[in-house]
Design a protein around this motif. Structure first.
Motif, PDB file in Angstrom:
ATOM      1  N   PRO A   9       0.831  -1.202   0.000  1.00  0.00           N
ATOM      2  CA  PRO A   9       0.000   0.000   0.000  1.00  0.00           C
ATOM      3  C   PRO A   9       0.863   1.249   0.000  1.00  0.00           C
ATOM      4  O   PRO A   9       1.897   1.281   0.642  1.00  0.00           O
ATOM      5  N   THR A  10       0.437   2.270  -0.709  1.00  0.00           N
ATOM      6  CA  THR A  10       1.219   3.495  -0.776  1.00  0.00           C
ATOM      7  C   THR A  10       0.572   4.610   0.024  1.00  0.00           C
ATOM      8  O   THR A  10       1.011   5.737  -0.032  1.00  0.00           O
ATOM      9  N   THR A  11      -0.464   4.283   0.764  1.00  0.00           N
ATOM     10  CA  THR A  11      -1.138   5.289   1.568  1.00  0.00           C
ATOM     11  C   THR A  11      -0.431   5.455   2.894  1.00  0.00           C
ATOM     12  O   THR A  11       0.214   4.526   3.385  1.00  0.00           O
ATOM     13  N   PRO A  12      -0.534   6.642   3.512  1.00  0.00           N
ATOM     14  CA  PRO A  12       0.060   6.830   4.827  1.00  0.00           C
ATOM     15  C   PRO A  12      -0.529   5.819   5.796  1.00  0.00           C
ATOM     16  O   PRO A  12      -1.676   5.420   5.680  1.00  0.00           O
ATOM     17  N   GLY A  13       0.269   5.403   6.760  1.00  0.00           N
ATOM     18  CA  GLY A  13      -0.203   4.456   7.745  1.00  0.00           C
ATOM     19  C   GLY A  13       0.040   3.009   7.352  1.00  0.00           C
ATOM     20  O   GLY A  13      -0.505   2.107   7.951  1.00  0.00           O
ATOM     21  N   ARG A  14       0.843   2.799   6.330  1.00  0.00           N
ATOM     22  CA  ARG A  14       1.195   1.442   5.922  1.00  0.00           C
ATOM     23  C   ARG A  14       1.823   0.748   7.125  1.00  0.00           C
ATOM     24  O   ARG A  14       2.626   1.319   7.834  1.00  0.00           O
ATOM     25  N   ASP A  15       1.436  -0.493   7.369  1.00  0.00           N
ATOM     26  CA  ASP A  15       2.008  -1.208   8.501  1.00  0.00           C
ATOM     27  C   ASP A  15       2.586  -2.544   8.041  1.00  0.00           C
ATOM     28  O   ASP A  15       2.381  -2.971   6.909  1.00  0.00           O
ATOM     29  N   ALA A  16       3.321  -3.174   8.938  1.00  0.00           N
ATOM     30  CA  ALA A  16       4.018  -4.408   8.599  1.00  0.00           C
ATOM     31  C   ALA A  16       3.046  -5.522   8.223  1.00  0.00           C
ATOM     32  O   ALA A  16       3.324  -6.295   7.302  1.00  0.00           O
ATOM     33  N   ASP A  17       1.908  -5.613   8.899  1.00  0.00           N
ATOM     34  CA  ASP A  17       0.954  -6.680   8.595  1.00  0.00           C
ATOM     35  C   ASP A  17       0.412  -6.575   7.177  1.00  0.00           C
ATOM     36  O   ASP A  17       0.203  -7.583   6.511  1.00  0.00           O
ATOM     37  N   SER A  18       0.179  -5.368   6.712  1.00  0.00           N
ATOM     38  CA  SER A  18      -0.339  -5.209   5.354  1.00  0.00           C
ATOM     39  C   SER A  18       0.779  -5.238   4.315  1.00  0.00           C
ATOM     40  O   SER A  18       0.519  -5.486   3.136  1.00  0.00           O
ATOM     41  N   THR A  19       2.006  -5.023   4.718  1.00  0.00           N
ATOM     42  CA  THR A  19       3.139  -5.015   3.793  1.00  0.00           C
ATOM     43  C   THR A  19       3.692  -6.418   3.562  1.00  0.00           C
ATOM     44  O   THR A  19       4.169  -6.729   2.469  1.00  0.00           O
ATOM     45  N   LEU A  20       3.611  -7.285   4.564  1.00  0.00           N
ATOM     46  CA  LEU A  20       4.188  -8.631   4.466  1.00  0.00           C
ATOM     47  C   LEU A  20       3.724  -9.402   3.236  1.00  0.00           C
ATOM     48  O   LEU A  20       4.564  -9.926   2.502  1.00  0.00           O
ATOM     49  N   PRO A  21       2.425  -9.487   2.930  1.00  0.00           N
ATOM     50  CA  PRO A  21       2.021 -10.264   1.749  1.00  0.00           C
ATOM     51  C   PRO A  21       2.610  -9.727   0.444  1.00  0.00           C
ATOM     52  O   PRO A  21       2.946 -10.507  -0.455  1.00  0.00           O
ATOM     53  N   SER A  22       2.758  -8.426   0.348  1.00  0.00           N
ATOM     54  CA  SER A  22       3.325  -7.834  -0.872  1.00  0.00           C
ATOM     55  C   SER A  22       4.792  -8.180  -1.020  1.00  0.00           C
ATOM     56  O   SER A  22       5.256  -8.521  -2.109  1.00  0.00           O
ATOM     57  N   ILE A  23       5.547  -8.105   0.075  1.00  0.00           N
ATOM     58  CA  ILE A  23       6.977  -8.454   0.034  1.00  0.00           C
ATOM     59  C   ILE A  23       7.137  -9.941  -0.263  1.00  0.00           C
ATOM     60  O   ILE A  23       8.000 -10.335  -1.054  1.00  0.00           O
ATOM     61  N   VAL A  24       6.300 -10.777   0.341  1.00  0.00           N
ATOM     62  CA  VAL A  24       6.362 -12.222   0.077  1.00  0.00           C
ATOM     63  C   VAL A  24       6.094 -12.496  -1.403  1.00  0.00           C
ATOM     64  O   VAL A  24       6.775 -13.315  -2.022  1.00  0.00           O
ATOM     65  N   ALA A  25       5.125 -11.805  -2.000  1.00  0.00           N
ATOM     66  CA  ALA A  25       4.829 -11.992  -3.424  1.00  0.00           C
ATOM     67  C   ALA A  25       6.032 -11.622  -4.290  1.00  0.00           C
ATOM     68  O   ALA A  25       6.345 -12.324  -5.262  1.00  0.00           O
ATOM     69  N   ILE A  26       6.706 -10.540  -3.940  1.00  0.00           N
ATOM     70  CA  ILE A  26       7.900 -10.133  -4.685  1.00  0.00           C
ATOM     71  C   ILE A  26       8.985 -11.198  -4.546  1.00  0.00           C
ATOM     72  O   ILE A  26       9.628 -11.595  -5.523  1.00  0.00           O
ATOM     73  N   LEU A  27       9.185 -11.698  -3.328  1.00  0.00           N
ATOM     74  CA  LEU A  27      10.199 -12.732  -3.100  1.00  0.00           C
ATOM     75  C   LEU A  27       9.863 -14.017  -3.847  1.00  0.00           C
ATOM     76  O   LEU A  27      10.750 -14.657  -4.427  1.00  0.00           O
ATOM     77  N   GLU A  28       8.595 -14.402  -3.850  1.00  0.00           N
ATOM     78  CA  GLU A  28       8.197 -15.610  -4.578  1.00  0.00           C
ATOM     79  C   GLU A  28       8.461 -15.464  -6.071  1.00  0.00           C
ATOM     80  O   GLU A  28       8.861 -16.426  -6.730  1.00  0.00           O
TER      81      GLU A  28
END
Length: 102
Positions: A9-28
């Motif tokens: 998410p690029t909105t203010p207030g991005r947190d680790a819980d919402s960022t984890l799935p996106s980073i995992v997708a990039i890593l996969e």
């Protein structure tokens, strides 16, 4: 070059819980193009070098993919990747996620 599958998410207030799935997708996405013995689930404890088999060039490509996914350039990844003028020995997915989420 690797292409990000999902965007944090690029909105203010991005947190680790919402960022984890996106980073995992990039890593996969990265793992599809790499020769690695890793066949488990990527979690916050998964290490980029020792578990996923990343090399330094892979880290650089990962940084670029994350910057593209965030829609930002010049994210100060050197603060995460270097300590006292030396590269860190390894990095967990959780450390990466926490850094990106701040």
């Amino acid at each position: 070059m690797h292409q990000a599958l999902a965007q944090p998410p690029t909105t203010p207030g991005r947190d680790a819980d919402s960022t984890l799935p996106s980073i995992v997708a990039i890593l996969e996405d990265f793992l599809q193009d790499m020769e690695t013995d890793f066949d488990g689930e990527i979690t916050r404890q998964t290490r980029l070098l020792s578990d996923l088999g990343f090399e330094s060039i892979d880290i650089i490509q990962l940084v670029v993919a994350i910057e593209e996914a965030l829609g930002q350039q010049s994210v100060p990844f050197e603060r995460l990747l270097m300590h006292d003028g030396r590269y860190v020995e390894d990095l967990s997915v959780g450390q990466l996620v926490d850094f990106v989420a701040t």
